[in-house]
Design a protein around this motif. Structure first.
Motif, PDB file in Angstrom:
ATOM      1  N   LYS A 222       0.885  -1.142   0.311  1.00 45.11           N
ATOM      2  CA  LYS A 222      -0.054   0.083   0.010  1.00 45.11           C
ATOM      3  C   LYS A 222       0.748   1.093  -0.043  1.00 45.11           C
ATOM      4  N   VAL A 223       0.706   2.167  -0.825  1.00 46.82           N
ATOM      5  CA  VAL A 223       1.311   3.582  -1.016  1.00 46.82           C
ATOM      6  C   VAL A 223       0.420   4.388  -0.197  1.00 46.82           C
ATOM      7  N   GLY A 224      -0.790   4.501  -0.163  1.00 47.06           N
ATOM      8  CA  GLY A 224      -1.599   5.675   0.455  1.00 47.06           C
ATOM      9  C   GLY A 224      -3.063   5.642   0.191  1.00 47.06           C
ATOM     10  N   THR A 225      -3.816   6.739   0.315  1.00 47.08           N
ATOM     11  CA  THR A 225      -5.116   6.799  -0.010  1.00 47.08           C
ATOM     12  C   THR A 225      -5.526   8.101  -0.726  1.00 47.08           C
ATOM     13  N   ASP A 249       2.767   1.722   3.194  1.00 48.97           N
ATOM     14  CA  ASP A 249       3.845   0.941   3.576  1.00 48.97           C
ATOM     15  C   ASP A 249       5.082   1.244   2.680  1.00 48.97           C
ATOM     16  N   ILE A 250       4.770   1.813   1.357  1.00 55.49           N
ATOM     17  CA  ILE A 250       5.860   1.797   0.394  1.00 55.49           C
ATOM     18  C   ILE A 250       5.712   3.316   0.199  1.00 55.49           C
ATOM     19  N   PRO A 251       6.958   4.078   0.357  1.00 53.87           N
ATOM     20  CA  PRO A 251       7.268   5.388   0.326  1.00 53.87           C
ATOM     21  C   PRO A 251       6.799   6.022  -1.195  1.00 53.87           C
ATOM     22  N   CYS A 252       6.243   7.012  -1.037  1.00 53.34           N
ATOM     23  CA  CYS A 252       5.888   7.881  -2.317  1.00 53.34           C
ATOM     24  C   CYS A 252       6.690   9.003  -2.557  1.00 53.34           C
ATOM     25  N   LEU A 253       7.521   8.965  -3.713  1.00 53.07           N
ATOM     26  CA  LEU A 253       8.603  10.012  -3.765  1.00 53.07           C
ATOM     27  C   LEU A 253       7.927  11.166  -4.514  1.00 53.07           C
ATOM     28  N   GLN A 254       7.236  10.988  -5.520  1.00 47.34           N
ATOM     29  CA  GLN A 254       6.781  12.119  -6.452  1.00 47.34           C
ATOM     30  C   GLN A 254       5.216  11.528  -7.023  1.00 47.34           C
ATOM     31  N   TYR A 255       4.326  12.283  -7.481  1.00 46.20           N
ATOM     32  CA  TYR A 255       3.326  12.023  -8.009  1.00 46.20           C
ATOM     33  C   TYR A 255       3.039  13.005  -8.940  1.00 46.20           C
ATOM     34  N   LEU A 256       2.048  12.843  -9.982  1.00 50.52           N
ATOM     35  CA  LEU A 256       1.745  13.812 -11.004  1.00 50.52           C
ATOM     36  C   LEU A 256       0.269  13.567 -11.455  1.00 50.52           C
ATOM     37  N   VAL A 257      -0.437  14.753 -11.449  1.00 55.14           N
ATOM     38  CA  VAL A 257      -1.998  14.529 -11.475  1.00 55.14           C
ATOM     39  C   VAL A 257      -2.264  15.262 -12.677  1.00 55.14           C
ATOM     40  N   SER A 258      -2.790  14.580 -14.022  1.00 55.02           N
ATOM     41  CA  SER A 258      -3.123  15.473 -15.079  1.00 55.02           C
ATOM     42  C   SER A 258      -4.787  15.405 -15.425  1.00 55.02           C
ATOM     43  N   LEU A 259      -5.345  16.493 -15.609  1.00 53.71           N
ATOM     44  CA  LEU A 259      -6.804  16.486 -16.170  1.00 53.71           C
ATOM     45  C   LEU A 259      -6.846  16.372 -17.579  1.00 53.71           C
ATOM     46  N   ARG A 284      -2.321  20.161 -14.955  1.00 57.34           N
ATOM     47  CA  ARG A 284      -1.623  19.153 -14.233  1.00 57.34           C
ATOM     48  C   ARG A 284      -0.960  19.859 -12.900  1.00 57.34           C
ATOM     49  N   HIS A 285      -0.737  18.836 -12.145  1.00 65.13           N
ATOM     50  CA  HIS A 285      -0.197  19.329 -10.780  1.00 65.13           C
ATOM     51  C   HIS A 285       0.955  18.169 -10.500  1.00 65.13           C
ATOM     52  N   GLN A 286       2.181  18.626 -10.211  1.00 61.76           N
ATOM     53  CA  GLN A 286       3.068  17.496 -10.000  1.00 61.76           C
ATOM     54  C   GLN A 286       3.802  17.979  -8.635  1.00 61.76           C
ATOM     55  N   GLU A 287       4.079  16.934  -7.992  1.00 61.61           N
ATOM     56  CA  GLU A 287       4.992  17.198  -6.517  1.00 61.61           C
ATOM     57  C   GLU A 287       5.830  16.208  -5.820  1.00 61.61           C
ATOM     58  N   SER A 288       6.721  16.613  -5.236  1.00 56.82           N
ATOM     59  CA  SER A 288       7.452  15.528  -4.738  1.00 56.82           C
ATOM     60  C   SER A 288       7.326  15.491  -3.425  1.00 56.82           C
ATOM     61  N   CYS A 289       6.751  14.394  -2.826  1.00 58.37           N
ATOM     62  CA  CYS A 289       6.101  14.029  -1.464  1.00 58.37           C
ATOM     63  C   CYS A 289       6.934  13.154  -0.555  1.00 58.37           C
ATOM     64  N   LEU A 290       8.225  12.877  -0.748  1.00 60.04           N
ATOM     65  CA  LEU A 290       9.052  11.965   0.138  1.00 60.04           C
ATOM     66  C   LEU A 290       8.621  12.646   1.644  1.00 60.04           C
ATOM     67  N   PHE A 324       2.600   7.742 -10.454  1.00 57.48           N
ATOM     68  CA  PHE A 324       3.603   7.553  -9.223  1.00 57.48           C
ATOM     69  C   PHE A 324       4.674   6.953  -9.307  1.00 57.48           C
ATOM     70  N   VAL A 325       5.529   7.536  -8.484  1.00 53.14           N
ATOM     71  CA  VAL A 325       7.129   7.088  -8.338  1.00 53.14           C
ATOM     72  C   VAL A 325       7.174   6.969  -6.941  1.00 53.14           C
ATOM     73  N   THR A 326       7.496   5.404  -6.781  1.00 54.99           N
ATOM     74  CA  THR A 326       7.594   4.906  -5.389  1.00 54.99           C
ATOM     75  C   THR A 326       8.887   4.248  -5.117  1.00 54.99           C
ATOM     76  N   SER A 327       9.336   4.153  -3.926  1.00 53.27           N
ATOM     77  CA  SER A 327      10.644   3.624  -3.474  1.00 53.27           C
ATOM     78  C   SER A 327      10.568   2.160  -3.397  1.00 53.27           C
ATOM     79  N   ARG A 328      11.663   1.385  -3.715  1.00 53.98           N
ATOM     80  CA  ARG A 328      11.521  -0.228  -3.714  1.00 53.98           C
ATOM     81  C   ARG A 328      11.783  -0.597  -2.237  1.00 53.98           C
TER      82      ARG A 328
END
Length: 389
Positions: A222-225, A249-259, A284-290, A324-328
């Motif tokens: 799981k990354v989040g909700t 449980d999995i860290p999210c490094l970055q996400y991008l949302v596009s309409l 669009r909206h992009q954010e680094s979220c670590l 989504f970009v997540t860490s291994r």
């Protein structure tokens, strides 16, 4: 020489089923002290609304056109063809209306005529896509004796709200008491009821709020909700969503949302089987979220965009596209040391390399039209035009 100008009275955006009103003014620009021999004559003028359909030949396979009329017109021909010389196919038109016959204008004289027509409710909305275009125009044709017909075109935009054509005036409105001090024509009352009904339908459909929660996960866990409060919007509204990564449980490094909008050609009209769908990104909206527990975004739906619709040739749908970009590997959150502040400076450095995974997700949403007056305020369509005969 006669100057002909046309101007729409209420902006350049309308709902299907609304009346369109246009003032057509003809003026003899010569000074009033010119001789009577300088009077100008026009044989007739007519007006008509039509919708022009354009399609990309590499993406849309259309049957041969049955329209065999030529774009070149003889001088003595008096047939009014509003889409003469236009590209594409005329898929919808209203009956032509004659504005005048045998008009004479003395030097400095001008005359104004009013044109009014109810827009058809069974037509497509205005749309300019990658493969298909629907363009509405009001065309005014004028002709001198033994001269070709001159065409004046005024483009405008049409929004389609499903449910309006099934509207019937409630019986209690017919017997409701009226104000004797206010004079209101029956047509104006009906138009007002139509506009009020459109506002009510849009408010009822877009004001309902209910919590929609989605779990975000990949093959590692799981990354989040993700939380959004509604799935139906009007053009011009903002789409607001929130993320909660604290339970992941999995860290999210970055996400991008596009309409995005999805333009899909119906299978019967596809140029080749299985051809790809066309996507257009509007915001669009992009954010680094670590190390971010909660965050949110807001994406505006442009007022110039088309709401979702479907015809026998093309369908348009809206969606939120997530990447989504997540860490291994699980990362440790860095916290400042406990105890009193130290005089020695400390430096925190992020990792130089990290193994990551990427995945995407699409969330369909529904986008409806808005109040045409609001859309007219930012419309780039002028709603007026002129020519000289």
């Amino acid at each position: 020489m006669i100057e002909v100008s046309a101007a729409l009275l209420r902006g350049a955006v309308f709902l299907a089923g609304e009346p369109l009103e246009c003032l057509v003014t003809l003026r003899n620009p010569l000074p009033p002290d010119a001789t009577s021999a300088s009077s100008e004559m026009l044989a007739w003028a007519s007006a008509q609304i039509h919708c022009q359909f354009h399609a990309s030949e590499s993406r849309v396979a259309l049957p041969p056109s049955e329209d065999s009329r030529h774009d070149v017109q003889a001088e003595n021909e008096t047939v009014f063809v509003p889409n003469r010389g236009e590209r594409g196919h005329c898929i919808l038109s209203t009956p032509p209306k004659i504005l005048f016959c045998d008009l004479r204008l003395d030097p400095g004289e001008s005359k104004t005529y009013s044109y009014c027509e109810t827009l058809p409710v069974d037509g497509p909305p205005s749309f300019r896509g990658q493969a298909v275009k629907y363009v509405y125009k009001l065309t005014i044709g004028c002709q001198r004796v033994n001269s070709p017909i001159k065409l004046l075109r005024v483009p405008f935009r049409v929004l389609v709200l499903h449910g309006l054509k099934d509207y019937q005036c409630p019986q209690d409105e017919a017997v409701a008491p009226s104000n004797p001090f206010l004079e209101e024509e029956e047509g104006a009352k009906k138009d007002s009821r139509l506009a009020d009904l459109a506002t009510e339908l849009l408010m009822a459909a877009t004001s309902r709020r209910s919590l929609h929660l989605y779990n975000i996960s990949n093959s590692r866990g799981k990354v989040g909700t993700f939380c959004i409060f509604k799935a139906v919007y009007k053009i011009g509204e903002d789409i607001v969503g929130t993320f909660n990564f604290s339970e992941g449980d999995i860290p999210c490094l970055q996400y991008l949302v596009s309409l995005q909008t999805e333009e899909r050609i119906q299978e019967a009209f596809q140029h080749r089987r299985g051809q790809p769908v066309s996507y257009s990104t509007h915001a669009r909206h992009q954010e680094s979220c670590l190390h971010t527990s909660r965050t949110s975004f807001s994406l505006p739906i442009p007022l110039s965009s088309a709401p979702g619709f479907s015809t026998n040739i093309v369908s348009l749908k809206w969606r939120l596209h997530f990447e989504f970009v997540t860490s291994r590997e699980a990362s440790q959150r860095q916290v400042p040391p406990e105890g009193p502040p130290s005089e020695e400076a400390s430096r925190w450095l992020g990792v130089e390399q990290m193994d990551v995974d990427t995945f995407s997700w699409d969330l369909p949403i529904k986008v409806l039209p808005t109040n045409p007056l609001l859309a007219s305020s930012v419309s780039q369509v002028p709603g007026a035009n002129s020519l000289t005969i």
